[in-house]
Write a protein that holds these residues in place. Structure first.
Motif, PDB file in Angstrom:
ATOM      1  N   PHE A   1     -14.003  10.455   0.347  1.00  0.00           N
ATOM      2  CA  PHE A   1     -13.212  11.170   1.335  1.00  0.00           C
ATOM      3  C   PHE A   1     -13.228  12.662   1.007  1.00  0.00           C
ATOM      4  N   ARG A   2     -13.063  13.490   2.058  1.00  0.00           N
ATOM      5  CA  ARG A   2     -12.946  14.938   1.863  1.00  0.00           C
ATOM      6  C   ARG A   2     -11.681  15.416   2.543  1.00  0.00           C
ATOM      7  N   VAL A   3     -10.941  16.284   1.834  1.00  0.00           N
ATOM      8  CA  VAL A   3      -9.750  16.930   2.376  1.00  0.00           C
ATOM      9  C   VAL A   3      -9.963  18.430   2.224  1.00  0.00           C
ATOM     10  N   ARG A   4      -9.759  19.160   3.309  1.00  0.00           N
ATOM     11  CA  ARG A   4      -9.889  20.620   3.260  1.00  0.00           C
ATOM     12  C   ARG A   4      -8.497  21.220   3.067  1.00  0.00           C
ATOM     13  N   ILE A   5      -8.282  21.803   1.888  1.00  0.00           N
ATOM     14  CA  ILE A   5      -6.984  22.415   1.590  1.00  0.00           C
ATOM     15  C   ILE A   5      -7.007  23.835   2.131  1.00  0.00           C
ATOM     16  N   PRO A   6      -6.014  24.176   2.975  1.00  0.00           N
ATOM     17  CA  PRO A   6      -5.996  25.505   3.593  1.00  0.00           C
ATOM     18  C   PRO A   6      -5.497  26.584   2.626  1.00  0.00           C
ATOM     19  N   PHE A   7      -5.769  27.842   2.963  1.00  0.00           N
ATOM     20  CA  PHE A   7      -5.236  28.957   2.197  1.00  0.00           C
ATOM     21  C   PHE A   7      -3.714  28.916   2.255  1.00  0.00           C
ATOM     22  N   GLY A   8      -3.070  29.227   1.142  1.00  0.00           N
ATOM     23  CA  GLY A   8      -1.614  29.299   1.097  1.00  0.00           C
ATOM     24  C   GLY A   8      -0.908  27.990   0.798  1.00  0.00           C
ATOM     25  N   ALA A   9      -1.631  26.897   0.603  1.00  0.00           N
ATOM     26  CA  ALA A   9      -0.980  25.611   0.323  1.00  0.00           C
ATOM     27  C   ALA A   9      -0.345  25.658  -1.074  1.00  0.00           C
ATOM     28  N   PRO A  10       0.954  25.328  -1.185  1.00  0.00           N
ATOM     29  CA  PRO A  10       1.635  25.403  -2.483  1.00  0.00           C
ATOM     30  C   PRO A  10       1.365  24.202  -3.397  1.00  0.00           C
ATOM     31  N   SER A  11       0.959  23.081  -2.820  1.00  0.00           N
ATOM     32  CA  SER A  11       0.701  21.869  -3.600  1.00  0.00           C
ATOM     33  C   SER A  11       0.012  20.862  -2.679  1.00  0.00           C
TER      34      SER A  11
END
Length: 181
Positions: free
Chosen positions: A25-35
């Motif tokens: 699986f792939r998850v794209r973590i956006p800019f500014g995500a704290p956790s």
């Protein structure tokens, strides 16, 4: 095949994954995500997960490896039952490194024995959830005593609370009364 999961509400169900086989699986973590929180709920058999930034994790992933190091195989999360993963920012940062994070879920079959390294028989079925940032419960300003009663959490998961200290507080005591588990 690598399946795409949404960062805050991604969910995928896999049924009958044969022992030793992996789903990716792939998850794209956006800019500014704290956790970032991920939960792997087993519905049949048992599974482990491994997480790595930028690349697929591989069989050498271990619990003490970094997600970010290019020569690392990834971070493995493995215990009996459901798995919980929480990624927090590196020291000195308030947010996660944005980008693609890959998760491998590997079937361990039914009744694996981690002490011997043997997997169980049959396959595994599971639901993988990407839940976005860890929610933080704000308990407000510090009084003589703050109680957060009735908090329960599944094994391996985390609950976060925040409170505000007035200026000049010389010391603080935090404790768990009657912890179970």
């Amino acid at each position: 095949e690598v399946l795409e999961l949404d960062f805050t509400a991604g969910e995928a169900r896999v049924d009958g994954l044969a022992a030793h086989e992996a789903a990716y699986f792939r998850v794209r973590i956006p800019f500014g995500a704290p956790s970032w929180r991920v939960v792997l709920e087993s519905t049949q058999g048992d599974s482990l997960m491994a997480v790595r930034k930028g690349y697929l994790p591989n069989v050498s992933a271990s619990a003490d490896q970094s997600l970010y190091n290019e020569i690392s195989a990834g971070k493995r999360v493995q215990k009996g039952g459901d798995e919980h993963f929480l990624l927090l920012p590196n020291d000195g940062s308030a947010e996660l490194a944005a980008g693609s994070y890959f998760i491998a879920v590997v079937s361990e079959g039914s009744n694996p024995d981690p002490s011997t390294g043997r997997i169980g028989l049959g396959g595994a079925s599971f639901t993988l959830k990407s839940l976005g940032p860890l929610p933080v419960d704000d308990l407000g300003g510090l009084a003589a005593e703050i109680r957060a009663n009735g908090l329960t959490a599944p094994g391996g998961s985390i609950i976060a609370n925040r409170f505000t200290l007035p200026p000049g507080v010389p010391a603080l005591e935090v404790r768990l009364d009657s912890p179970l588990g």
